[in-house]
Design a protein around this motif. Structure first.
Motif, PDB file in Angstrom:
ATOM      1  N   THR A 332       1.140  -1.082  -0.161  1.00  0.00           N
ATOM      2  CA  THR A 332      -0.065   0.223  -0.175  1.00  0.00           C
ATOM      3  C   THR A 332       1.020   1.655  -0.057  1.00  0.00           C
ATOM      4  O   THR A 332       0.106   2.276  -0.560  1.00  0.00           O
ATOM      5  CB  THR A 332      -0.968  -0.187   1.461  1.00  0.00           C
ATOM      6  N   VAL A 333       1.674   0.960   1.001  1.00  0.00           N
ATOM      7  CA  VAL A 333       2.792   2.717   0.839  1.00  0.00           C
ATOM      8  C   VAL A 333       4.139   2.187  -0.780  1.00  0.00           C
ATOM      9  O   VAL A 333       3.383   3.556  -1.254  1.00  0.00           O
ATOM     10  CB  VAL A 333       3.718   2.465   1.786  1.00  0.00           C
ATOM     11  N   ILE A 334       4.052   1.652  -0.617  1.00  0.00           N
ATOM     12  CA  ILE A 334       4.324   2.013  -2.464  1.00  0.00           C
ATOM     13  C   ILE A 334       3.327   2.330  -3.168  1.00  0.00           C
ATOM     14  O   ILE A 334       4.190   3.087  -4.575  1.00  0.00           O
ATOM     15  CB  ILE A 334       5.068  -0.153  -3.265  1.00  0.00           C
ATOM     16  N   SER A 335       2.347   2.015  -3.206  1.00  0.00           N
ATOM     17  CA  SER A 335       1.538   2.357  -4.147  1.00  0.00           C
ATOM     18  C   SER A 335       0.931   3.867  -4.803  1.00  0.00           C
ATOM     19  O   SER A 335       1.162   4.990  -4.946  1.00  0.00           O
ATOM     20  CB  SER A 335      -0.024   1.877  -3.901  1.00  0.00           C
ATOM     21  N   ARG A 336       1.410   3.910  -2.806  1.00  0.00           N
ATOM     22  CA  ARG A 336       0.939   5.511  -2.898  1.00  0.00           C
ATOM     23  C   ARG A 336       1.887   6.499  -3.819  1.00  0.00           C
ATOM     24  O   ARG A 336       1.819   7.656  -3.718  1.00  0.00           O
ATOM     25  CB  ARG A 336       0.639   5.741  -1.080  1.00  0.00           C
TER      26      ARG A 336
END
Length: 352
Positions: A332-336
């Motif tokens: 999720t962090v990578i996606s953001r």
């Protein structure tokens, strides 16, 4: 046009805002004995019309218009019509430095090469005019034998020099005689290049960089969520294992590269599942992530791979722990970061 040194083949689809720069970069080449076969793959915009306008003013340019069938079919449609001594495959939304053809052709002829591999740039745009540039290259080297190339190939795979077609010259006779074509699949570049290198004998590596791969075009295929990404990565890993088995190359360095390549792309598959465009439910996302991080291939890769950066070492911790929750959070962090700070994402990816 009796002495065509290079045939450039360009699939064209929905690139009306970019194709002029691509074609102009070819028309600016210092080597002039080339032809361009632009394949309008049923593009619904004015891309095909633009190609026709160029063909009307430059006799070296030919345009093929066909029903939409994807980039592999477009490239394959042009290969039998090519007259150049060497083939060059270019994407219609990128561009090339003016001495690319001259320099690569000279090196090809000096070494009677079947394959010439050069460096390139990845230009990741984070605004209309601002971009982060990543340079991909290795020191120049003319391989004295097929075996020397095979034993060194892990270095070239590691630098992403053997995946794409647009940083290469291919001897046309070698492609035709071995009936090598682009497979009808997404990410068709990789299997095509694997077929090329499988039995190639004469290879030259150039450290010079010429091609500008334009990343972060919002509508580009490389920017989309893909429901079959995991399947594609598993398939590619199998191809790599098969190739090295066929070559009989089992060095520690090659094995480590293959496993590190797999686990790095598994991180990409995790991000793919957690990004905002993924249509899976939260429960389905967690189930898929659990399946990914507990698979036999993932566990094998984690034992063998030696990450090159602190960032990647840190990113692998949740996978080593078999923690679905932490891995989900990481994705999720990578996606953001990927969607919200393209410059930072490009820098982290380039230095992984």
């Amino acid at each position: 046009m009796s002495d065509i040194k290079i045939t450039a083949i360009m699939p064209v689809y929905k690139v009306e805002d970019y194709i002029c720069k691509a074609i102009d970069s070819l028309r600016s080449q210092t080597l002039t004995d080339w032809e361009l076969i632009a394949v309008d793959d049923g593009s619904p915009d004015d891309s095909g019309k633009i190609c026709d306008e160029y063909a009307a003013k430059d006799s070296r340019i030919t345009v093929i218009h066909k029903k939409n069938g994807g980039a592999p079919s477009a490239r394959n449609a042009a290969i039998p019509k090519a007259r150049g001594e060497y083939l060059y495959f270019m994407d219609s939304d990128d561009w090339a430095e003016p001495t690319m053809f001259e320099d690569m052709y000279r090196v090809a002829k000096e070494n009677d090469a079947q394959l010439v591999v050069a460096g390139y740039y990845i230009d990741t745009y984070y605004s209309d005019k601002e971009f982060y540039t990543q340079e991909q290259c290795l020191p120049s080297k003319a391989f004295v034998s097929q075996q020397e190339f095979r034993e060194y190939a892990h270095e070239m795979f590691d630098k992403n020099l053997l995946y794409t077609p647009w940083n290469k010259l291919f001897k046309r006779d070698y492609i035709i005689d071995n009936n090598i074509r682009f497979k009808n699949t997404f990410w068709d570049d990789f299997p095509f290049n694997l077929d090329v290198v499988r039995d190639v004998e004469r290879v030259v590596l150039m450290e010079q960089k010429y091609y500008h791969f334009m990343r972060a075009r919002a509508e580009s295929e490389t920017a989309k969520y893909r429901s079959d990404m995991l399947q594609k990565r598993e398939e590619e890993h199998g191809w790599m294992l098969e190739l090295y088995g066929y070559w009989g190359v089992d060095s520690e360095e090659s094995a480590e590269m293959i496993q590190r390549r797999y686990i790095e792309r598994m991180i990409g598959c995790i991000e793919n599942v957690t990004n905002s465009d993924c249509t899976l439910t939260s429960k389905e996302k967690r189930e898929q992530i659990k399946k990914m991080i507990t698979s036999e291939r993932t566990r094998t890769a984690l034992k063998t791979a030696k990450p090159r950066s602190l960032v990647m070492k840190t990113m692998l911790i949740p996978l080593k722990m078999k923690s679905t929750a932490l891995t989900y959070l990481e994705g999720t962090v990578i996606s953001r970061v990927k969607s919200g700070n393209v410059k930072l994402f490009a820098s982290l990816k380039a230095n992984r």
